[in-house]
Design an enzyme around this catalytic site. Structure first.
Site, mmCIF file in Angstrom:
data_model
loop_
_atom_site.group_PDB
_atom_site.id
_atom_site.type_symbol
_atom_site.label_atom_id
_atom_site.label_comp_id
_atom_site.label_asym_id
_atom_site.label_seq_id
_atom_site.Cartn_x
_atom_site.Cartn_y
_atom_site.Cartn_z
ATOM 1 N N GLY A 74 10.661 -58.954 12.561
ATOM 2 C CA GLY A 74 10.759 -57.939 11.517
ATOM 3 C C GLY A 74 11.446 -56.655 11.944
ATOM 4 N N GLY B 206 12.409 -63.734 9.126
ATOM 5 C CA GLY B 206 12.451 -63.200 7.762
ATOM 6 C C GLY B 206 11.119 -62.761 7.189
ATOM 7 N N ASP C 269 14.227 -69.402 20.554
ATOM 8 C CA ASP C 269 12.869 -69.703 20.104
ATOM 9 C C ASP C 269 12.622 -71.201 20.115
ATOM 10 O OD1 ASP C 269 11.585 -67.185 19.267
ATOM 11 O OD2 ASP C 269 13.320 -67.021 17.948
ATOM 12 N N ASP D 90 9.086 -58.577 19.006
ATOM 13 C CA ASP D 90 9.687 -59.727 18.324
ATOM 14 C C ASP D 90 9.163 -59.839 16.898
ATOM 15 O OD1 ASP D 90 10.872 -62.093 17.607
ATOM 16 O OD2 ASP D 90 9.867 -63.334 19.122
HETATM 17 C C1 DX5 Z 1 9.604 -66.006 15.071
HETATM 18 C C2 DX5 Z 1 10.511 -65.801 16.250
HETATM 19 C C3 DX5 Z 1 11.407 -64.628 16.168
HETATM 20 C C4 DX5 Z 1 12.336 -64.628 14.964
HETATM 21 C C5 DX5 Z 1 12.448 -63.223 14.458
HETATM 22 O O1 DX5 Z 1 8.516 -66.746 15.397
HETATM 23 O O2 DX5 Z 1 9.743 -65.688 17.443
HETATM 24 O O3 DX5 Z 1 12.143 -64.479 17.382
HETATM 25 O O4 DX5 Z 1 13.609 -65.143 15.257
HETATM 26 O O5 DX5 Z 1 13.114 -63.187 13.241
HETATM 27 P P1 DX5 Z 1 13.156 -61.875 12.329
HETATM 28 O O6 DX5 Z 1 13.965 -60.856 13.070
HETATM 29 O O7 DX5 Z 1 13.815 -62.325 11.069
HETATM 30 O O8 DX5 Z 1 11.749 -61.442 12.090
HETATM 31 ZN ZN ZN Z 2 10.834 -65.249 19.290
#
Ligand code: DX5
Ligand code: ZN
Length: 213
Positions: free
Chosen positions: A182, A154, A45, A180
């Site tokens: 949650g 998160g 990211d 992508d």
């Molecule tokens: C957030 C990122 C995601 C993030 C997801 O903007 O694009 O890729 O790492 O994290 P979780 O799985 O915790 O939602």
């Molecule tokens: Zn991402």
């Protein structure tokens, strides 16, 4: 480390996300991933503090100096994505995903990615209607549906996205769908049956030990 274990039926869809505040955190996560997700395609990211307000350790040049054994894509949560394509190619990315909302000219960005001989993916924020992509779908290799607000790991998953993804998949069964944000072992089966082929995750991969709020 207290990392969660996912059932194999879900783990094979998981793309561990690398959203980090420092080089040390990047190395620790890469180390973990190389041990537990040996064959996974990674998701790095990148933020610019403008398209999304968050600032992470996310320069392509810095990642290029790390040893990354897995294939990986760059998720650019940035304005001017076309200016970053070359650097991520040099860093070793195989796919560049940019936000439809971040550019007035997505076709130009796709063209830049294609000329670099990389796969092109488009990410959509929750509120963006995928019908807007109708004319460019045949020019991309993947569509990424955000299921959280981009910028941080998160956050809570938006369950209404499951139906949106299902509908899109029905209309465009050949399109490679990435989800992508949650992702959890509870919602992953519904996402997969709705048509998702790649589930990006921080929280379900590393657990609370690594997740950012
Ligand atoms: C957030 C990122 C995601 C993030 C997801 O903007 O694009 O890729 O790492 O994290 P979780 O799985 O915790 O939602
Ligand atoms: Zn991402």
């Amino acid at each position: 480390m207290d990392a969660p274990t996912l059932p194999k039926t879900i783990a094979k869809y998981i793309s561990p996300s690398i959203l980090v505040y420092s080089k040390a955190e990047a190395q620790a996560k890469l180390h973990f991933v190389q041990e537990h997700y040996t064959n996974a395609h990674l998701h790095i990211d990148a933020t610019d503090g403008r398209f999304v307000p968050s600032h992470f350790w996310c320069k392509a040049h810095d990642f290029g100096r790390l040893t990354i054994r897995n294939s990986f894509e760059a998720h650019l949560m940035t304005f001017h994505p076309e200016k970053r394509v070359g650097a991520w190619k040099r860093a070793g990315a195989s796919r560049i995903i940019f936000h439809f909302e971040a550019t007035p000219n997505p076709l130009r960005v796709i063209d830049t990615i294609r000329k670099a001989r990389l796969e092109a993916g488009i990410a959509l924020n929750i509120e963006t209607n995928p019908d807007k992509l109708e004319l460019i779908l045949d020019k991309i290799d993947a569509i990424l549906f955000m299921t959280i607000v981009p910028g941080w790991a998160g956050q809570p998953f938006h369950p209404e996205m499951i139906e949106k993804i299902r509908e899109f998949h029905k209309k465009h069964p050949k399109q490679f769908i990435i989800v992508d944000g949650g992702v959890s072992k509870e919602n992953a089966p519904s996402l997969i049956s709705a048509g998702a082929r790649q589930l990006v995750s921080t929280s379900a991969v590393y657990g609370k030990h690594f997740a950012h709020k």
